[in-house]
Design an enzyme around this catalytic site. Structure first.
Site, mmCIF file in Angstrom:
data_model
loop_
_atom_site.group_PDB
_atom_site.id
_atom_site.type_symbol
_atom_site.label_atom_id
_atom_site.label_comp_id
_atom_site.label_asym_id
_atom_site.label_seq_id
_atom_site.Cartn_x
_atom_site.Cartn_y
_atom_site.Cartn_z
ATOM 1 N N ASN A 146 53.466 33.305 43.450
ATOM 2 C CA ASN A 146 52.318 34.209 43.480
ATOM 3 C C ASN A 146 51.080 33.431 43.024
ATOM 4 O OD1 ASN A 146 50.311 36.146 42.628
ATOM 5 N ND2 ASN A 146 51.882 37.706 42.800
ATOM 6 N N ASP B 48 47.907 34.637 42.846
ATOM 7 C CA ASP B 48 46.797 35.501 42.428
ATOM 8 C C ASP B 48 45.968 34.899 41.300
ATOM 9 O OD1 ASP B 48 47.603 37.411 44.238
ATOM 10 O OD2 ASP B 48 48.531 38.729 42.764
ATOM 11 N N HIS B 49 46.647 34.245 40.346
ATOM 12 C CA HIS B 49 45.933 33.798 39.149
ATOM 13 C C HIS B 49 44.992 32.626 39.421
ATOM 14 C CE1 HIS B 49 47.495 36.459 36.039
ATOM 15 N NE2 HIS B 49 48.556 36.529 36.803
ATOM 16 N N ARG C 257 34.167 33.164 36.981
ATOM 17 C CA ARG C 257 32.805 32.642 37.112
ATOM 18 C C ARG C 257 32.093 33.170 38.359
ATOM 19 N NH1 ARG C 257 31.813 28.002 33.987
ATOM 20 N NH2 ARG C 257 29.685 28.159 34.816
ATOM 21 N N HIS D 192 48.551 39.594 45.958
ATOM 22 C CA HIS D 192 48.404 41.032 45.743
ATOM 23 C C HIS D 192 46.976 41.426 46.074
ATOM 24 C CE1 HIS D 192 49.052 44.653 42.763
ATOM 25 N NE2 HIS D 192 48.562 45.022 43.932
ATOM 26 N N ARG E 107 44.732 44.036 45.586
ATOM 27 C CA ARG E 107 44.562 45.237 44.787
ATOM 28 C C ARG E 107 43.403 46.087 45.313
ATOM 29 N NH1 ARG E 107 47.176 45.228 39.516
ATOM 30 N NH2 ARG E 107 45.879 47.045 39.151
ATOM 31 N N ARG F 4 40.249 42.734 42.246
ATOM 32 C CA ARG F 4 39.898 41.987 41.032
ATOM 33 C C ARG F 4 40.168 40.494 41.146
ATOM 34 N NH1 ARG F 4 44.174 44.258 36.640
ATOM 35 N NH2 ARG F 4 43.140 46.184 37.271
ATOM 36 N N HIS F 5 41.010 40.095 42.104
ATOM 37 C CA HIS F 5 41.250 38.665 42.294
ATOM 38 C C HIS F 5 41.281 38.299 43.778
ATOM 39 C CE1 HIS F 5 45.310 40.329 42.352
ATOM 40 N NE2 HIS F 5 45.351 40.440 41.033
ATOM 41 N N GLU G 163 51.563 41.956 48.432
ATOM 42 C CA GLU G 163 51.759 43.125 47.581
ATOM 43 C C GLU G 163 50.563 44.058 47.729
ATOM 44 O OE1 GLU G 163 54.283 40.878 44.027
ATOM 45 O OE2 GLU G 163 52.168 41.407 43.715
ATOM 46 N N THR H 175 48.090 44.222 34.462
ATOM 47 C CA THR H 175 48.976 43.811 35.544
ATOM 48 C C THR H 175 49.868 44.991 35.882
ATOM 49 O OG1 THR H 175 50.589 42.136 36.240
ATOM 50 C CG2 THR H 175 50.733 42.910 33.972
ATOM 51 N N THR H 176 50.626 44.901 36.947
ATOM 52 C CA THR H 176 51.451 46.022 37.385
ATOM 53 C C THR H 176 52.442 46.415 36.306
ATOM 54 O OG1 THR H 176 51.261 45.229 39.657
ATOM 55 C CG2 THR H 176 52.962 46.864 39.211
ATOM 56 N N GLU I 62 62.419 44.913 45.304
ATOM 57 C CA GLU I 62 62.129 43.900 44.296
ATOM 58 C C GLU I 62 62.263 44.567 42.932
ATOM 59 O OE1 GLU I 62 58.736 40.741 42.735
ATOM 60 O OE2 GLU I 62 58.693 41.450 44.821
ATOM 61 N N HIS J 274 58.368 39.719 37.853
ATOM 62 C CA HIS J 274 57.444 40.237 36.848
ATOM 63 C C HIS J 274 57.819 39.720 35.464
ATOM 64 C CE1 HIS J 274 53.997 42.757 35.861
ATOM 65 N NE2 HIS J 274 54.568 42.924 34.689
ATOM 66 N N GLY J 275 56.949 38.866 34.960
ATOM 67 C CA GLY J 275 57.150 38.309 33.631
ATOM 68 C C GLY J 275 58.163 37.179 33.554
ATOM 69 N N GLY K 69 54.510 34.124 39.360
ATOM 70 C CA GLY K 69 53.140 33.670 39.481
ATOM 71 C C GLY K 69 52.512 33.170 38.213
ATOM 72 N N GLN K 70 52.299 34.063 37.239
ATOM 73 C CA GLN K 70 51.490 33.727 36.069
ATOM 74 C C GLN K 70 52.003 32.503 35.330
ATOM 75 O OE1 GLN K 70 52.041 34.077 32.542
ATOM 76 N NE2 GLN K 70 49.916 33.601 32.002
#
Length: 267
Positions: A13, A15-16, A24, A49, A51, A55-56, A76, A106-107, A157, A220-221, A242-243
Site C-alpha cells: 500500500n 498511500d503513505h 507540504r 485507497h 478516500r 486526504r492522500h 480500496e 485510518t480505517t 480481507e 491493517h497494522g 503499507g504504513q
C-alpha cells in the site's frame, strides 16, 4: 481442516507516500515513482485507497497508477455510490470495499456487512458488471465471513488491527508512551490471552472463508514483527501492508523495505 500450503502474495500500500506529499501540498514525493521499485523487489500487487476526503491519493493519482502499474492494482474505497462510479471508470484489477469515517486517522474496523447488506450488494453488482473483482474488508468473525459469501464477493480481507494493536502493547514500549490506548493498559498475561484470542479469530475466519470458496487476504497494522504468525495461516493467500513498509523506507530505502517484507512472507 487440512489444506495444501500455498504461496502468500504481498500487496504494498503506497498511500503513505502521498501522505508525505500532502504534508507540504506539493508534487513530491510522487507515489507513481514507487511502482517500479515495488515490482522489482518482490511486491505482487499495488494497493491504494481513494478516500472520500482525498486526504492522500487523488483521482489523478489513481488513474496514473492504474494506467502505469506493472502489477495488479487493488483500489480500496467506500461504498458511496459516487465513489463506486469513479472506481468503475478507473477499472482497477480489484476493488476492496472498506468503511470510512471522515474523522478517523485510518480505517477502524471492518464493514458492517449485515447492516449495509443492500448497499454493499449494489456496489458489488456494479463493480462486477465492469469486470472488477471485489473484496470486502471485514472483521474476523464467523458472521461477517458468512455474510460476505452471501453477498457474492470474490475476496474477503480480514482486518488484523485488533491483533496488531495488542501485539504492539505486549512487545513494545507503547504502553509507556503517549500513544497508548488506555483500555489496553493490561497485565502481560492478559495481553497474551487477548493476542491468542485475536489470532484465533483470524485463523477461524480465514479457514471458513476458504471453505466457502472465498479468496482470503489480511491486513491493517501488520509490520515486520507481528507478521510472523500471520504468514503461517495457510488459508490466507495475500497480505496488504503499507504504513510499516513506507516508514521503514525512510531509513532503508523503499527497495530494501519491500524486499525485507517479501522475505518475511515466505512460508
Amino acid at each position: 481442516m487440512h489444506v495444501e500450503k500455498s504461496k502468500i502474495t504481498l500487496g504494498v500500500n503506497i498511500d503513505h507516500i502521498a501522505v508525505l506529499r500532502e504534508a507540504r501540498k506539493i508534487n513530491d514525493p510522487d507515489p507513481l515513482m514507487a511502482l517500479a521499485v515495488c515490482a522489482q523487489n518482490g511486491a505482487d500487487q499495488i494497493t491504494i485507497h481513494l478516500r472520500e476526503d482525498r486526504r492522500h491519493i487523488h483521482d489523478e493519482d489513481a488513474q496514473r497508477i492504474i494506467d502505469a502499474s506493472p502489477l495488479p492494482v487493488n483500489l480500496e474505497c467506500s461504498i458511496d455510490p459516487a465513489i463506486i462510479d469513479i472506481v468503475c471508470s478507473l477499472r482497477p484489477h480489484r476493488a476492496t470495499l472498506v468503511p470510512e469515517k471522515r474523522e478517523e486517522v485510518t480505517t477502524e474496523g471492518g464493514l458492517d456487512v449485515s447492516g449495509q447488506f443492500e448497499s454493499i450488494l449494489n456496489a458489488i453488482n456494479k463493480l462486477n458488471a465492469h469486470e472488477i473483482e471485489v473484496s470486502l474488508f471485514i472483521d474476523p468473525t464467523i458472521e461477517a465471513v458468512e455474510t460476505s459469501e452471501r453477498l457474492g464477493a470474490q475476496w474477503i480481507e480480514l482486518h488484523t488491527g485488533s491483533y496488531a494493536n495488542l501485539y504492539a502493547m505486549r512487545h513494545s514500549a507503547l504502553p509507556h508512551s503517549h500513544h497508548a490506548i488506555e483500555s489496553l493498559r493490561l497485565p502481560r498475561h492478559e495481553l497474551d490471552e487477548r493476542i491468542q484470542k485475536a489470532y484465533g479469530d483470524i485463523v477461524d475466519s480465514a479457514n471458513l472463508g476458504r471453505s466457502l470458496g472465498l479468496k482470503v487476504a489480511a491486513g491493517h497494522g501488520l509490520n515486520y514483527q507481528n507478521i510472523t504468525s500471520i504468514v503461517t495461516i495457510d488459508t490466507i493467500e495475500e497480505l496488504n501492508i503499507g504504513q510499516s513498509i513506507i516508514a521503514r523506507s525512510v531509513f532503508t530505502g523503499l527497495a530494501t523495505a519491500v524486499r525485507d517484507m517479501k522475505k518475511l512472507c515466505q512460508r
